[in-house]
Design a protein around this motif. Structure first.
Motif, short mmCIF file in Angstrom:
data_model
loop_
_atom_site.label_atom_id
_atom_site.label_comp_id
_atom_site.label_asym_id
_atom_site.label_seq_id
_atom_site.Cartn_x
_atom_site.Cartn_y
_atom_site.Cartn_z
N GLU A 212 0.82 -1.21 0.00
CA GLU A 212 0.00 0.00 0.00
C GLU A 212 0.85 1.26 0.00
O GLU A 212 0.36 2.35 -0.25
N GLY A 213 2.14 1.08 0.32
CA GLY A 213 3.03 2.24 0.28
C GLY A 213 2.73 3.27 1.35
O GLY A 213 2.93 4.47 1.13
N VAL A 214 2.26 2.83 2.51
CA VAL A 214 1.95 3.79 3.57
C VAL A 214 3.22 4.30 4.25
O VAL A 214 3.19 5.34 4.92
N ARG A 215 4.32 3.58 4.08
CA ARG A 215 5.61 4.04 4.60
C ARG A 215 6.45 4.52 3.42
O ARG A 215 6.76 3.74 2.52
N LEU A 216 6.84 5.77 3.45
CA LEU A 216 7.60 6.33 2.34
C LEU A 216 8.91 6.99 2.76
O LEU A 216 9.85 7.05 1.97
N THR A 217 9.00 7.46 3.99
CA THR A 217 10.23 8.13 4.44
C THR A 217 11.18 7.10 5.06
O THR A 217 10.75 6.03 5.50
N ILE A 245 -7.49 5.34 -4.16
CA ILE A 245 -6.80 4.83 -2.97
C ILE A 245 -7.36 5.43 -1.69
O ILE A 245 -7.31 4.80 -0.62
N THR A 246 -7.94 6.62 -1.77
CA THR A 246 -8.55 7.21 -0.58
C THR A 246 -9.82 6.46 -0.18
O THR A 246 -10.25 6.53 0.97
N GLU A 247 -10.39 5.72 -1.13
CA GLU A 247 -11.60 4.95 -0.85
C GLU A 247 -11.29 3.50 -0.49
O GLU A 247 -12.20 2.75 -0.12
N LYS A 248 -10.02 3.11 -0.59
CA LYS A 248 -9.66 1.70 -0.40
C LYS A 248 -8.47 1.57 0.54
O LYS A 248 -7.49 0.88 0.26
N VAL A 249 -8.57 2.27 1.65
CA VAL A 249 -7.53 2.22 2.66
C VAL A 249 -7.45 0.81 3.26
O VAL A 249 -8.47 0.18 3.51
N ASN A 250 -6.22 0.33 3.45
CA ASN A 250 -5.96 -0.98 4.04
C ASN A 250 -6.35 -2.13 3.11
O ASN A 250 -6.57 -3.26 3.57
N TRP A 251 -6.44 -1.86 1.81
CA TRP A 251 -6.67 -2.92 0.83
C TRP A 251 -5.35 -3.53 0.36
O TRP A 251 -5.36 -4.53 -0.36
N GLY A 252 -4.24 -2.90 0.69
CA GLY A 252 -2.95 -3.50 0.39
C GLY A 252 -2.36 -3.16 -0.96
O GLY A 252 -1.44 -3.85 -1.41
N HIS A 253 -2.88 -2.09 -1.60
CA HIS A 253 -2.35 -1.72 -2.91
C HIS A 253 -2.12 -0.22 -2.97
O HIS A 253 -2.79 0.56 -2.28
N ALA A 254 -1.20 0.20 -3.83
CA ALA A 254 -0.72 1.57 -3.84
C ALA A 254 -1.13 2.30 -5.11
O ALA A 254 -1.89 1.81 -5.94
N THR A 255 -0.59 3.49 -5.25
CA THR A 255 -0.74 4.30 -6.44
C THR A 255 0.64 4.63 -6.98
O THR A 255 1.62 4.64 -6.22
N ALA A 256 0.74 4.88 -8.26
CA ALA A 256 2.05 5.09 -8.89
C ALA A 256 2.79 6.27 -8.29
O ALA A 256 4.03 6.28 -8.23
N ASN A 257 2.06 7.29 -7.84
CA ASN A 257 2.72 8.47 -7.28
C ASN A 257 3.64 8.11 -6.12
O ASN A 257 4.71 8.70 -5.94
#
Length: 328
Positions: A212-217, A245-257
């Protein structure tokens, strides 16, 4: 050349084969574009098709996650989605047909879209073949044994002809596997999922699908930061747009950004975006790439405005069948 990476399956969650009508539509669009070309009378068909947009020509593919890594005769497979079936013709007349082959397979996690290709993978059914499975999760043997039993499949695990070996990997430690060095790092996924940093002769590939890419730093990533540092090629999950992605939090997938952010901050030379949503058409995926380009350009302007060094990153949308040479 250190090694090559071939994408055998780049869809997520479900296989998405084109329907007959969808294939017909693609052919119609191509023929109409060809006829409308002012040079149609002199154009060679192959020349025209080569210039025709990829998302209209053949699309991005419908098989689920599977990647092949090769260097000479040495091979690694990551995950066993339906893309694994793409490997069958290549192995049909090799030592695997005679029961003398050895295969090494890394498993990120055990969702069905990463397992289902095993059910028709013929080397498993031929006596003498040696199939090595690797995962961090201790339940690896039980998972493989479970899918090969009724009512899921008619051939029980005990009747498989090949010999299966199971290896549990220690997290965040390097492991020599068939000529490569493989280090597992944890991804951001509701069920335990591990990405792999694969290295050989100074070149590095990072497999970061189903995150999900919730950790980036660096602070957030902590001990998993090496998965992203100074990588020559990264395959990154981009199943959703920023709005989705704002509608699918904790679904385990990210966005390209998120992948772009990691590439810019961690010196990743090239990134491919994969695990396409099964409900996203090829046209929608293409439109997503335009959004990625817009974000990338905005980040370039931001870096330069703040006098920050900006290292150009090569990026593309992953397509089934792509082969990338990974060099240091």
């Amino acid at each position: 050349m250190a090694f090559s990476v071939k994408l055998l399956g780049v869809r997520g969650t479900l296989p998405t084969p084109l329907t007959p009508s969808q294939r017909e539509d693609k052919i119609k669009q191509a023929l109409q574009a060809f006829i409308a070309s002012p040079q149609a009378s002199v154009f060679e068909v192959q020349e025209f098709m080569s210039a025709y947009p990829a998302h209209l020509r053949g699309g991005y593919g419908g098989h689920t996650s599977c990647v092949k890594i090769t260097a000479g005769n040495e091979r690694l497979i990551i995950d066993c989605g339906t893309g694994l079936s793409q490997l069958v013709p290549e192995l049909a007349d090799t030592e695997f047909k005679e029961g003398k082959g050895t295969m090494h397979i890394l498993m990120t996690h055990f969702h069905w879209d990463h397992l289902i290709g095993l059910l028709t993978f013929f080397p498993l059914f031929i006596k003498g073949n040696q199939i090595h499975f690797y995962a961090v999760q201790p339940e690896l043997p039980q998972v493989i044994k479970t899918i090969f039993q009724k009512p899921f499949f008619p051939v029980p695990f005990e009747k498989l002809g090949g010999t299966l070996h199971f290896h549990q990997l220690k997290p965040r430690e390097p492991h020599p596997i068939n000529g490569f060095t493989v280090s597992p790092y944890q991804l951001d996924h509701p069920d335990p999922c591990w990405g792999f940093r694969v290295e050989r002769q100074g070149a590095a590939y990072s497999h970061c699908v189903d995150t999900e890419g919730v950790r980036l730093t660096p602070e957030e990533l902590g001990p998993d930061l090496p998965l992203y540092q100074n990588v020559d090629l990264m395959l990154f999950d981009s199943q959703y747009t920023m709005q989705e992605i704002t509608e699918k939090v904790n679904w385990g997938h990210a966005t390209a950004n998120f992948g772009i952010d990691l590439a810019l901050s961690q010196n990743i030379r090239k990134i491919l975006f994969a695990h396409h949503d099964p409900f996203a058409s090829d046209t929608k995926i293409k439109e997503t790439s335009l959004q990625v380009q817009h974000y990338y350009d905005s980040m370039r302007r931001l870096y330069r405005k703040n006098n920050m060094p900006f290292n150009d990153v090569q990026w593309d949308i992953a397509r089934e069948g792509m082969t990338i040479e990974v060099k240091a």
